[in-house]
Write an enzyme that holds these catalytic residues in place. Structure first.
Site, PDB file in Angstrom:
ATOM      1  N   LYS A  74       3.728 -13.204   1.746  1.00  0.00           N
ATOM      2  CA  LYS A  74       3.803 -14.513   2.233  1.00  0.00           C
ATOM      3  C   LYS A  74       4.570 -15.043   3.294  1.00  0.00           C
ATOM      4  O   LYS A  74       4.419 -15.967   3.925  1.00  0.00           O
ATOM      5  CB  LYS A  74       4.408 -15.463   0.878  1.00  0.00           C
ATOM      6  CG  LYS A  74       3.402 -15.426  -0.163  1.00  0.00           C
ATOM      7  CD  LYS A  74       3.800 -16.225  -1.382  1.00  0.00           C
ATOM      8  CE  LYS A  74       2.572 -16.647  -2.558  1.00  0.00           C
ATOM      9  NZ  LYS A  74       3.346 -17.570  -3.355  1.00  0.00           N
TER      10      LYS A  74
ATOM     11  N   LYS B  47      -7.024 -10.308  -2.732  1.00  0.00           N
ATOM     12  CA  LYS B  47      -7.010 -10.917  -4.083  1.00  0.00           C
ATOM     13  C   LYS B  47      -7.774 -12.303  -3.947  1.00  0.00           C
ATOM     14  O   LYS B  47      -7.401 -12.895  -3.000  1.00  0.00           O
ATOM     15  CB  LYS B  47      -5.450 -10.867  -4.293  1.00  0.00           C
ATOM     16  CG  LYS B  47      -5.162 -11.427  -5.960  1.00  0.00           C
ATOM     17  CD  LYS B  47      -3.494 -11.242  -5.931  1.00  0.00           C
ATOM     18  CE  LYS B  47      -3.170 -12.394  -5.085  1.00  0.00           C
ATOM     19  NZ  LYS B  47      -1.529 -12.723  -5.309  1.00  0.00           N
TER      20      LYS B  47
ATOM     21  N   LYS C  78      -5.445 -18.758  -4.817  1.00  0.00           N
ATOM     22  CA  LYS C  78      -5.349 -20.310  -4.398  1.00  0.00           C
ATOM     23  C   LYS C  78      -5.211 -20.565  -3.049  1.00  0.00           C
ATOM     24  O   LYS C  78      -5.449 -21.661  -2.555  1.00  0.00           O
ATOM     25  CB  LYS C  78      -4.152 -20.936  -5.048  1.00  0.00           C
ATOM     26  CG  LYS C  78      -4.041 -20.967  -6.582  1.00  0.00           C
ATOM     27  CD  LYS C  78      -2.777 -21.947  -7.318  1.00  0.00           C
ATOM     28  CE  LYS C  78      -2.814 -21.251  -8.727  1.00  0.00           C
ATOM     29  NZ  LYS C  78      -1.344 -21.128  -9.204  1.00  0.00           N
TER      30      LYS C  78
END
Ligand code: TYM
Length: 340
Positions: free
Chosen positions: A115, A201, A204
């Site tokens: 991230k 993956k 969202k």
């Protein structure tokens, strides 16, 4: 039996959340009730601070996710459903555990690396210490079972390491402060992948809406996304081991298997030798069959703000009660005096 799990209220909840985690919340809430235990499911709104977010939208998306969870079968009369912000013990316990968590342990967390990307120096401290809050989330309630997708496994291992070190440093062997939580990961849906890239993956935060099936998608959107899903030109093999090296095909067969409650071999016993022209419409129909009632129920619930507020208030009161004894035991073990 204490089941505890959380989900972040930012972005659209999707099929990966459903098959990897939410379906197990529903199953384990029933198991916990049958065993005379508790199930706590929370909206991880405090975790949302780790990435840029819009304060004006946070509570609205929290309520929407409550509606989604209830639509999926989380029952506020069986499970304790709440948001972290209404239970200050989560933040308090995080601080108390910061003395036990080690820099080296957090430095190994792959989610922080993913991230923060190339901008590590510019990442928030919350993104770095997020796994300690996650440990506090489960340790506060003496969680025994934590239903999650595989991407959360490393965070749960950290929670166990923190619990173990805290117990060793500050408690006696026969009276540990924290229970070591077990992750419950569904083998057939541990990691649902993007529809556009079988090596990424389903998430969202993927900018492409075509990469995921959102739980609120209607039948047309679902069929369109499945039809456009990336595949390869080969027909399906007749056994799961023939899917090796075919990430996209493996993902679609895995989704079918999870939805139908079958093994991949069983799915391939039916579809082996067929091309995607035959398999995709069958998968699309199965998805619509599963998700249409969820979408319908979600639309009925989502605008009833009063009921959704009430679910969270009731859940938070219960969570504060259930977490109280562990928070006190932690302060006590650390020699911190809160007064009478
Ligand atoms: P979050 O909000 O990213 O995801 C919620 C749950 O969905 C699972 N999941 C998936 N499972 C399979 N395939 C996928 N593609 C997929 N994407 C998401 C996640 O593993 C998760 O179980 N840090 C957590 C929230 C959290 C938490 C906790 C979870 C905070 N505190 C304590 C458990 C216990 C998160 O961001 O999940």
């Amino acid at each position: 039996m204490r089941v505890v799990s959380g989900i972040q209220p930012t972005g659209q909840p999707h099929l990966g959340n459903y098959l990897g985690a939410i379906r197990n919340y529903v199953k384990l809430q029933d198991d916990a009730v049958a065993a005379g235990g508790e199930c706590l499911i929370f909206l991880a709104d405090l975790h949302a601070l780790s990435m840029p977010h819009d304060p004006k939208e946070l509570y609205a998306s929290t309520l929407e996710l409550v509606a989604t969870l209830v639509a999926c079968g989380v029952d506020p009369n069986k499970a304790v459903l709440f948001n972290q912000a209404q239970v200050p013990a989560h933040s308090e316990l995080q601080w108390l555990l910061n003395g036990t968590a080690r820099m080296g342990w957090l430095n190994r967390m792959t989610q922080f690396k993913d991230k923060s990307g190339k901008n590590r120096e510019g990442a928030s401290i919350a993104l770095f210490t997020y796994p300690v809050l996650q440990a506090a989330d489960v340790l506060l309630y003496q969680a025994t079972h934590v239903p999650v997708g595989e991407d959360q496994k490393q965070h749960l291992e950290l929670a166990r390491d923190i619990a173990q070190k805290f117990n060793k440093d500050f408690a006696s062997e026969d009276a540990p402060v924290f229970t070591l939580p077990e992750p419950i990961i569904p083998p057939e849906a541990a990691r649902i992948m993007s529809l556009r890239d079988g090596n990424a993956k389903m998430s969202k935060s993927d900018p492409s809406d075509m990469s995921r099936i959102n739980l609120a998608d209607d039948a047309d959107e679902i069929m369109k996304k499945v039809k456009k899903a990336k595949t390869d030109p080969e027909p399906l093999p007749s056994e799961a081991k023939g899917l090796e090296g075919r990430a996209e095909a493996q993902n679609l067969v895995g989704i079918y298997a999870a939805l139908a409650d079958e093994s991949m071999d069983q799915v391939l016993a039916t579809f082996g030798g067929e091309g995607f022209g035959k398999f995709k419409p069958a998968l699309g129909e199965l998805l619509v069959e599963t998700l249409a009632p969820i979408g319908e129920r979600f639309r009925e619930l989502k605008d009833d703000r009063e009921s959704l507020d009430a679910i969270l208030a009731r859940g938070a009161a219960k969570a504060r009660e259930l977490g109280g004894p562990t928070l006190t035991a932690t302060y006590d073990a650390l020699g911190l005096v809160r007064g009478k």
